[in-house]
Write an enzyme that holds these catalytic residues in place. Structure first.
Site, PDB file in Angstrom:
ATOM      1  N   CYS A 154       0.597 -58.418 -59.517  1.00 15.51           N
ATOM      2  CA  CYS A 154      -0.421 -57.397 -59.284  1.00 15.51           C
ATOM      3  C   CYS A 154      -0.388 -56.977 -57.823  1.00 15.51           C
ATOM      4  O   CYS A 154       0.128 -57.694 -56.965  1.00 15.51           O
ATOM      5  CB  CYS A 154      -1.810 -57.919 -59.657  1.00 15.51           C
ATOM      6  SG  CYS A 154      -2.292 -59.452 -58.819  1.00 15.51           S
ATOM      7  N   CYS A 204       1.352 -56.421 -52.596  1.00 15.94           N
ATOM      8  CA  CYS A 204       1.984 -57.673 -53.037  1.00 15.94           C
ATOM      9  C   CYS A 204       3.221 -57.453 -53.908  1.00 15.94           C
ATOM     10  O   CYS A 204       4.054 -58.351 -54.032  1.00 15.94           O
ATOM     11  CB  CYS A 204       0.981 -58.530 -53.814  1.00 15.94           C
ATOM     12  SG  CYS A 204      -0.489 -58.948 -52.868  1.00 15.94           S
TER      13      CYS A 204
END
Length: 414
Positions: free
Chosen positions: A400, A112
């Site tokens: 994150c 991500c």
């Protein structure tokens, strides 16, 4: 211990070189930023490939930056789910955008955080004087990720197919379960309730809707043309698919997805599977003057962090602490925060760890209400700070990533 004069001179030279490099590094400026709307899963943008979406974002960002395509030194693009995109998806996006064949391209996969890491790596290259004009960004089409079938002899009784989206994008390899279970673990460890997560999700949707009403999001968006078939006229996607879909009265009734008993994460308080792309144009001061580009923001600093894979929701704590130490600031001095809403619990946990003011965090909604195309999200939240900050303000974007990692970056609006 005796040190020879020659050795002492070498040490002094190394120290002097290190200091001079640090003092003389180039400032890096964001001069253009753009993103496509984020299509829902099998939604409005599912007919386009991820590199095609990336090309649209790159082309628009270059136009906004007043940057000739021939001026680009290098392209870094993030993407996570590359199966069946075709060879060198980063190169496809660059060439489809009209950037010359001579410009090198690199694809970044940090799950991500890919889109943010592309900006960080480009900034580092420019600070060191290796490049002066760079494109950084990310793209993803979660709608078009294929199923996998293992090679080898076909066994009696048939074969099993694996969903590449779940396998390569959403599964914790080390614990062999969906990343939502990591979110559940964080919720339990930090005492974050289902009600708090639902409340945060409602706030995300409400803020996104208001941002569209007030025009706070419009400057970062570009329209995407969907060509009509069999002579039918084109249609245009001009806004994110998801933010109008919420029915708040149903949130408390939604079943938990990852842990049926005692769970807290639902489809309502988690981010949505999405398609989309975002791009950022970076220049040194000299390049901006040369091409007549207007610096929008300055890259102040950036850092990565990591922790146990199961604790990935709180990994932004570690990248952000490193970043703030690097720039000599504390969390309360930051004007705005963009913390990627992989799950509502991620933002709630990191706000709790840094004691952040909720009024400074994701003020126009986030991935829960807008969408989360994995490779693009890190770029999207940096770009949003470019438009959301007021001149002189500093903002931090953090995200994150699976495996226990995270990235954080600070920019200053000019």
């Amino acid at each position: 211990m005796k040190v020879s004069l020659t050795s002492a001179k070498k040490i002094a030279l190394r120290r002097g070189f290190s200091t001079s490099c640090q003092n003389n590094k180039n400032d890096v400026f964001i001069v253009g930023a753009a993103r496509t709307p984020m299509g829902g899963f099998r939604g409005s943008l599912s007919g386009m490939s991820a590199p095609q979406l990336g090309a649209l974002a790159i082309d628009a960002a270059l136009t906004r930056a007043n940057c000739p395509k021939e001026a680009v030194d290098e392209v870094y693009m993030g993407s996570v789910l590359q199966a069946n995109m075709g060879q060198a998806p980063d190169r496809q996006a660059s060439l489809f955008a009209g950037i010359p064949n001579s410009v090198p391209c690199t694809l970044v996969n940090k799950v991500c955080a890919s889109g943010m890491k592309s900006i960080m790596m480009a900034s580092q290259s420019m600070e060191l004087g290796q490049n002066s004009v760079m494109v950084a960004g990310g793209f993803e089409s979660m709608s078009n990720v294929p199923y996998y079938m293992s090679r080898g002899d076909t066994p009696y009784g048939g074969v099993n197919m694996k969903d590449g989206l779940v396998s390569d994008g959403l599964t914790d390899v080390y614990n062999k379960f969906h990343m939502g279970n990591c979110g559940e673990n964080t919720a339990k460890k930090m005492g974050i309730s289902r009600e708090e997560q639902d409340g945060y999700a409602v706030s995300s949707y409400t803020r996104a809707a208001k941002a569209y009403e007030t025009g706070a999001i419009k400057d970062e968006l570009i329209p995407v043309e969907i060509k009509g078939k069999r002579g039918k006229p084109s249609t245009f996607v001009t806004e994110d698919d998801e933010f109008r879909n919420a029915k708040f009265d149903k949130f408390p009734k939604l079943a938990t997805v990852f842990q049926r008993e005692g769970g807290s994460i639902t489809a309502g308080n988690a981010s949505t599977l999405s398609d989309g792309a975002a791009a950022t144009i970076l220049m040194t001061e000299d390049a901006a003057k040369k091409y007549g580009a207007t610096p929008l923001a300055r890259v102040v600093g950036y850092a990565d962090g990591a922790t146990e894979p199961i604790d990935f929701p709180i990994a932004p704590r570690f990248s952000t602490e490193k970043l703030l130490k690097q720039v000599g600031m504390n969390p309360h001095e930051v004007d705005l925060w963009e913390i990627n809403e992989a799950f509502s619990v991620v933002v709630l946990a990191n706000m709790k760890l840094h004691e952040l003011d909720p009024e400074k965090v994701n003020i126009h909604g986030g991935a829960v209400s807008l969408g989360h195309p994995l490779g693009a999200s890190g770029t999207r939240i940096v770009n949003h700070l470019v438009f959301a900050l007021q001149p002189g303000q500093k903002g931090v974007a953090s995200i994150c990533n699976g495996g226990g990692g995270a990235s954080s970056i600070m920019i200053e609006k000019l």
